[in-house]
Design an enzyme around this catalytic site. Structure first.
Site, PDB file in Angstrom:
ATOM      1  N   ASN A 109      31.331  49.883  24.292  1.00 28.90           N
ATOM      2  CA  ASN A 109      31.336  49.942  22.828  1.00 28.90           C
ATOM      3  C   ASN A 109      30.938  48.569  22.300  1.00 28.90           C
ATOM      4  O   ASN A 109      31.201  47.553  22.938  1.00 28.90           O
ATOM      5  CB  ASN A 109      32.738  50.308  22.312  1.00 28.90           C
ATOM      6  N   HIS A 111      31.517  46.004  19.069  1.00 27.53           N
ATOM      7  CA  HIS A 111      32.477  45.818  17.980  1.00 27.53           C
ATOM      8  C   HIS A 111      32.097  44.539  17.223  1.00 27.53           C
ATOM      9  O   HIS A 111      31.788  43.523  17.853  1.00 27.53           O
ATOM     10  CB  HIS A 111      33.889  45.703  18.574  1.00 27.53           C
TER      11      HIS A 111
HETATM   12  C1  GRF Z   1      28.378  48.252  14.182  1.00 22.44           C
HETATM   13  O1  GRF Z   1      28.821  47.149  13.451  1.00 22.44           O
HETATM   14  C2  GRF Z   1      29.271  48.452  15.377  1.00 22.44           C
HETATM   15  O2  GRF Z   1      29.851  47.294  15.821  1.00 22.44           O
HETATM   16  C3  GRF Z   1      30.354  49.350  14.862  1.00 22.44           C
HETATM   17  O3  GRF Z   1      29.698  50.199  13.947  1.00 22.44           O
HETATM   18  C4  GRF Z   1      28.559  49.544  13.404  1.00 22.44           C
HETATM   19  C5  GRF Z   1      27.417  50.492  13.551  1.00 22.44           C
HETATM   20  O4  GRF Z   1      26.231  50.072  12.937  1.00 22.44           O
HETATM   21  N1  GRF Z   1      31.047  49.986  15.946  1.00 22.44           N
HETATM   22  P1  GRF Z   1      24.871  50.843  13.241  1.00 22.44           P
HETATM   23  O5  GRF Z   1      25.089  52.319  12.984  1.00 22.44           O
HETATM   24  O6  GRF Z   1      24.490  50.568  14.656  1.00 22.44           O
HETATM   25  O7  GRF Z   1      23.880  50.278  12.276  1.00 22.44           O
END
Ligand code: GRF
Length: 207
Positions: A109, A111
């Site tokens: 994942n 984050h």
């Molecule tokens: C990212 O900031 C990621 O860390 C979090 O959700 C956001 C998703 O952004 N888990 P995207 O859909 O990839 O633009």
């Protein structure tokens, strides 16, 4: 040599997903996106996958109201596409215990903050950046970690610091971290595909 098969999950805009798909095309990541699973049938992320001709599957509480059925459908979908490594690229649901255990140490994942300090239920979207700024931190981070049964909990695989400036707002910090997430996630998946990062070793070290 056959390419590593990726299972990608996304819920929203899908900018991380796009970075991964592009990097599989240009060879930065030596892997094949095998399937993109989304919990929101109208998500821009699924459009991005379709545009890249990657199979997409919508699986959610709408398609499977029972959590155990959804968990089973997700595992079956991943297996039927021969998935070897999973990347949650902006996926806002927790994977079920069956899928987590079937793909133990093979789920990543991304984050947008340091872990474990700024993770857990509720710490997502703009709110996580608000909390980091309110705490008076001088730096935040993009973090890639292994997924286990708890939110934002598994061992950290890679972390890249992002400096906080005095005029930062949650929005400006989010935008700067988002760009770093793209780089870090792509680099990390690329290194795993190249055998430079051993996820079992990282998990074993974390105990
Ligand atoms: C990212 O900031 C990621 O860390 C979090 O959700 C956001 C998703 O952004 N888990 P995207 O859909 O990839 O633009």
């Amino acid at each position: 040599m056959s390419l590593l098969r990726l299972g990608l999950f996304a819920s929203g805009t899908g900018t991380n997903l796009q970075a991964i798909l592009d990097s599989c095309v240009d060879g930065t990541i030596k892997a094949t996106p095998a399937v993109v699973i989304g919990n929101n049938s109208g998500a821009m992320a699924l459009d991005r996958a379709r545009r890249a001709s990657i199979p997409t599957v919508h699986l959610s509480s709408k398609t499977h109201p029972e959590p155990a059925d959804l968990d089973e459908a997700i595992e079956t979908t991943l297996r039927s596409h021969g998935v070897e490594l999973i990347a949650l690229a902006g996926y806002n649901k927790r994977l079920g215990p069956r899928t987590v255990s079937a793909f133990r140490n093979r789920i990543l994942n991304v984050h947008p903050a340091p872990l474990p300090a700024y993770g857990g239920p509720g710490l997502y979207g703009l709110h996580v950046h608000e909390v980091v700024l309110e705490a008076g931190e001088v730096q935040s981070a993009a973090t890639v970690h292994l997924v286990d049964e708890e939110y934002d909990h598994g061992p950290v695989v890679a972390e890249r610091p992002v400096r906080i400036t005095p005029d930062d707002t949650p929005e400006s910090l989010q935008a700067r971290i988002r760009a770093v997430e793209h780089e870090l996630f792509v680099e990390t998946i690329g290194k795993i595909a190249d055998g430079e990062i051993d996820l079992d070793e990282i998990a074993a070290r974390a105990g």
